[in-house]
Scaffold this active site. Structure first.
Site, PDB file in Angstrom:
ATOM      1  N   CYS A  35       7.310  22.833  -9.290  1.00  8.47           N
ATOM      2  CA  CYS A  35       8.492  22.439  -8.511  1.00  8.47           C
ATOM      3  C   CYS A  35       8.305  22.739  -7.028  1.00  8.47           C
ATOM      4  O   CYS A  35       9.068  22.254  -6.205  1.00  8.47           O
ATOM      5  CB  CYS A  35       9.737  23.139  -9.033  1.00  8.47           C
ATOM      6  SG  CYS A  35       9.661  24.925  -8.905  1.00  8.47           S
ATOM      7  N   CYS A 104      12.626  29.387 -13.614  1.00  9.20           N
ATOM      8  CA  CYS A 104      13.072  29.841 -12.299  1.00  9.20           C
ATOM      9  C   CYS A 104      13.219  31.368 -12.294  1.00  9.20           C
ATOM     10  O   CYS A 104      12.919  32.023 -11.295  1.00  9.20           O
ATOM     11  CB  CYS A 104      14.396  29.186 -11.925  1.00  9.20           C
ATOM     12  SG  CYS A 104      14.431  27.409 -12.254  1.00  9.20           S
TER      13      CYS A 104
HETATM   14 FE1  FES Z   1      11.648  25.565  -9.154  1.00  9.00          FE
HETATM   15 FE2  FES Z   1      13.884  26.458 -10.197  1.00  9.00          FE
HETATM   16  S1  FES Z   1      13.192  24.415 -10.134  1.00  9.00           S
HETATM   17  S2  FES Z   1      12.249  27.603  -9.392  1.00  9.00           S
END
Ligand code: FES
Length: 142
Positions: A35, A104
């Site tokens: 991400c 996360c």
């Molecule tokens: Fe990357 Fe939450 S989507 S840490």
């Protein structure tokens, strides 16, 4: 009903311990390659106790809420307890995270561990190599 617990929303909107510590005793920065989110943790350590902790998180709401809760959980605690903090414990303290957001909270666990390892390394304090293994394990979870 919201996907996120009230606690997640509260820590996302009003994160605790945001910022930087000047001349920290340990710093840990980790990122999630998928991400692109990044979390940085600063520690002030006195007599093996986390006297102060601050974070900067460039990331999603769950990552911010996890950083905030994780810093609250380790502040004033002995290093050995902070090292035991798991991402599951952070998520539980937030009254849960959606399954696809659990990664996360892993960032928070890793960033704290990496800041403590930075402290140990900089001060030539011997540490249990098992701790490093725990970090490798987290990366596999991503
Ligand atoms: Fe990357 Fe939450 S989507 S840490």
């Amino acid at each position: 009903m919201s996907l996120y617990s009230e606690k997640v929303m509260d820590h996302f909107k009003h994160p605790r311990n945001v910022g930087v510590i000047e001349n920290p005793d340990g710093v840990g920065e980790v990122g999630n390659a998928k991400c692109g989110d990044i979390m940085k943790i600063y520690l002030k350590i006195e007599n093996d106790i986390i006297a102060d902790v601050k974070f900067e998180t460039f990331g999603c709401g769950s990552a911010i809420a996890s950083s905030s809760m994780a810093t609250e959980l380790i502040k004033g605690k002995p290093l050995k307890d902070a090292l035991k903090l798991t991402n599951q414990a952070v998520a539980e303290a937030l009254d849960g995270l959606p399954a696809y957001k659990m990664h996360c909270s892993v960032l928070a666990e890793q960033a704290i561990r990496s800041a403590i390892l930075d402290y140990y390394t900089k001060h030539n304090i011997p540490f249990d190599p098992e701790l490093l293994k725990a970090c490798e394990h987290c990366e596999e979870d991503e």
